[in-house]
Write an enzyme that holds these catalytic residues in place. Structure first.
Site, PDB file in Angstrom:
ATOM      1  N   ARG A  90      41.822  38.763  17.130  1.00 15.23           N
ATOM      2  CA  ARG A  90      40.286  39.163  17.182  1.00 15.23           C
ATOM      3  C   ARG A  90      39.433  38.382  16.105  1.00 15.23           C
ATOM      4  O   ARG A  90      38.299  38.070  16.360  1.00 15.23           O
ATOM      5  CB  ARG A  90      40.262  40.710  16.703  1.00 15.23           C
ATOM      6  CG  ARG A  90      38.848  41.085  16.746  1.00 15.23           C
ATOM      7  CD  ARG A  90      38.744  42.600  16.260  1.00 15.23           C
ATOM      8  NE  ARG A  90      37.269  43.220  16.215  1.00 15.23           N
ATOM      9  CZ  ARG A  90      36.953  44.454  15.889  1.00 15.23           C
ATOM     10  NH1 ARG A  90      37.802  45.382  15.822  1.00 15.23           N
ATOM     11  NH2 ARG A  90      35.702  44.513  15.880  1.00 15.23           N
ATOM     12  N   ASN A 144      40.015  46.961  25.536  1.00 16.77           N
ATOM     13  CA  ASN A 144      38.819  45.911  26.004  1.00 16.77           C
ATOM     14  C   ASN A 144      39.319  44.437  26.521  1.00 16.77           C
ATOM     15  O   ASN A 144      40.384  43.963  25.979  1.00 16.77           O
ATOM     16  CB  ASN A 144      37.930  45.778  24.795  1.00 16.77           C
ATOM     17  CG  ASN A 144      36.845  46.864  24.622  1.00 16.77           C
ATOM     18  OD1 ASN A 144      36.516  47.428  25.532  1.00 16.77           O
ATOM     19  ND2 ASN A 144      37.100  47.311  23.323  1.00 16.77           N
ATOM     20  N   CYS A 164      34.914  53.949  28.244  1.00 22.21           N
ATOM     21  CA  CYS A 164      34.535  53.650  27.029  1.00 22.21           C
ATOM     22  C   CYS A 164      33.775  54.666  26.241  1.00 22.21           C
ATOM     23  O   CYS A 164      33.446  55.717  26.884  1.00 22.21           O
ATOM     24  CB  CYS A 164      33.405  52.490  27.318  1.00 22.21           C
ATOM     25  SG  CYS A 164      32.806  51.692  25.906  1.00 22.21           S
ATOM     26  N   HIS A 194      29.664  47.810  28.254  1.00 19.11           N
ATOM     27  CA  HIS A 194      29.156  46.950  27.263  1.00 19.11           C
ATOM     28  C   HIS A 194      27.855  46.321  27.659  1.00 19.11           C
ATOM     29  O   HIS A 194      27.452  45.336  27.085  1.00 19.11           O
ATOM     30  CB  HIS A 194      30.209  45.996  26.370  1.00 19.11           C
ATOM     31  CG  HIS A 194      31.129  46.894  25.859  1.00 19.11           C
ATOM     32  ND1 HIS A 194      32.224  46.119  25.009  1.00 19.11           N
ATOM     33  CD2 HIS A 194      31.589  48.023  25.620  1.00 19.11           C
ATOM     34  CE1 HIS A 194      32.853  47.371  24.540  1.00 19.11           C
ATOM     35  NE2 HIS A 194      32.435  48.143  24.682  1.00 19.11           N
ATOM     36  N   TYR A 244      25.494  47.109  22.537  1.00 13.04           N
ATOM     37  CA  TYR A 244      25.886  45.646  22.873  1.00 13.04           C
ATOM     38  C   TYR A 244      24.897  44.807  23.530  1.00 13.04           C
ATOM     39  O   TYR A 244      25.174  43.451  23.472  1.00 13.04           O
ATOM     40  CB  TYR A 244      27.293  45.693  23.873  1.00 13.04           C
ATOM     41  CG  TYR A 244      28.363  46.326  23.251  1.00 13.04           C
ATOM     42  CD1 TYR A 244      29.256  45.391  22.481  1.00 13.04           C
ATOM     43  CD2 TYR A 244      28.620  47.745  23.255  1.00 13.04           C
ATOM     44  CE1 TYR A 244      30.494  45.882  21.897  1.00 13.04           C
ATOM     45  CE2 TYR A 244      29.878  48.103  22.577  1.00 13.04           C
ATOM     46  CZ  TYR A 244      30.817  47.144  21.896  1.00 13.04           C
ATOM     47  OH  TYR A 244      31.856  47.552  21.549  1.00 13.04           O
TER      48      TYR A 244
END
Length: 421
Positions: A90, A144, A164, A194, A244
């Protein structure tokens, strides 16, 4: 009822366990299996999970295993909340895109594509194991990028629904601002995972009074501050975008910000170390307050609601989920995965009719859906050209030079996770 959580060693998991314990009448779990390859984390999280159940008087049994096949055997539902490559991967997703002047984020843009490429093959392998163990089991995907992963699962014929926490987060915040119970707030939530907007906020039911104009007029400053967008943006749009959307509406500003501070992954890694130390305390028998800063707010309530509806009659009949479009948004293919209100029961999720999308939103949804289709193709078949095309199609990239440079960086940073590289 038996549930399995793949990625059960996540520091998120005590939030989920707390929801299972508090809402046991809605979802009466007899056995819960936490599955994770990281045995050290699994022991810490599993121990705390059992103590939470004991404190709240839940009669269910919690077990742990690193064996996926053993964990999912006979499970009625399997929740996926895994992170291939961990926080280290990440951290890379959030940094190397900045070298090309593009946003670094784990679910959108180039970083989101990297996560999809690492994740889709692993998830599909797990799903095949679930199908062999129990073909009637439901798969609930919280991993995700949820839209791409859910589309991969559905196209492979799995019984899957994507989940989500964005919508339930908005529901809870709006309920607080309106001083009503969350169950009284119904969202006209439309878009992709998102990439969504609240087109209406209705009281009492899906056909109730739309109080969104009142919310924007009276509490617009608070909503804008929470989204980190100017109040004027909300006033001009007349809707509430997902947070987002800031990556799209203020991309260059976000890139400048990200270049001046540690990555979110670095913050989370530090937080996780603190959380795991807490989880090892045998006197701790509730989720610590620090967990609220980890992310995933209200995830447990959403997960319980969805699982209860898919497995019985305990959940809400209408929930915001990720599922096949099937004509809901007429400008998208039926097999596109959208995030909207849907009627959920034992047969799965059926999207409800949604208001016609303004071209301002429909255009972006169509663009990102095209990217997601190319991203899934790259995840399934590999190859530099497919990665490049997906990046070129993404509205946050869209330039040959950027896409070319990002392709090289993505492959270089993820080679160990890409069988074709």
């Amino acid at each position: 009822m038996k549930l399995a959580v793949v990625g059960g060693g996540s520091t998120y998991t005590p939030e989920l366990i707390d929801g299972f314990a508090r809402l046991r009448d809605t979802l009466p779990i007899e056995e819960l299996v936490l599955v994770d390859p990281a045995a050290d984390r699994l022991d810490l999280v599993g121990g705390l999970a059992r103590r939470i159940f004991d404190r709240q008087g839940h009669p269910g049994r919690i077990t742990t295993t690193s064996d996926v096949d053993a964990g999912v055997a006979d499970a009625d539902a399997v929740l996926l909340q895994l992170r291939v490559g961990g926080q280290a991967a990440r951290s890379q997703d959030e940094t190397w895109p900045l070298e090309c002047g593009c946003v670094g984020q784990e679910t959108t843009g180039a970083g989101g594509l990297a996560k999809a490429l690492r994740t889709v093959p692993v998830v599909l392998d797990i799903a095949e194991r679930v199908r062999r163990a129990n073909p009637d089991a439901w798969i609930i995907d919280f991993t995700n990028p949820v839209g791409i992963v859910t589309r991969a699962l559905l196209q492979a014929g799995h019984k899957a629904v994507g989940l989500c926490n964005v919508a339930i987060g908005f529901q809870r915040k709006f309920a607080k601002l309106l001083e009503v119970a969350p169950a009284d707030v119904h969202l006209n939530h439309v878009g992709l995972n998102h990439l969504s907007w609240e087109l209406g906020v209705r009281l009492g039911g899906p056909e109730g009074e739309d109080v969104l104009p009142k919310l924007l007029a009276e509490r617009g400053d608070a909503i804008a501050d929470d989204l980190r967008l100017p109040r004027a943006v909300l006033d001009r749009l007349g809707v509430v975008p997902s947070y987002y959307l800031r990556y799209f509406y203020a991309h260059d500003e976000v890139v400048r910000e990200l270049g001046t501070k540690p990555s979110r992954a670095a913050e989370v890694a530090k937080m996780e170390a603190e959380l795991l130390a807490m989880y090892g305390d045998p006197s701790l028998d509730e989720k610590p307050a620090l967990l609220a800063k980890r992310g995933g707010a209200f995830y447990s309530e959403a997960a319980v609601d969805l699982a209860a509806s898919l497995l019985g009659d305990g959940g809400s009949p209408v929930q915001v989920v990720n599922t096949y479009n099937n004509g809901t948004l007429p400008f998208l293919a039926d097999d596109a995965v959208i995030e909207v209100q849907a009627r959920v029961d034992r047969t799965g999720a059926t999207p409800l009719a949604v208001p016609e999308l303004d071209p301002l939103y429909a255009g972006l949804v169509a663009n990102v859906t095209a990217y997601e289709e190319l991203a899934l193709e790259a995840a399934l078949r590999g190859g530099r050209d497919r990665v490049f095309k997906a990046l070129l199609a993404h509205p946050l990239i869209g330039q040959f030079e950027y896409a070319d440079g990002l392709t090289d960086r993505l492959i270089a940073h993820n080679r160990e996770h890409l069988a074709w590289a």
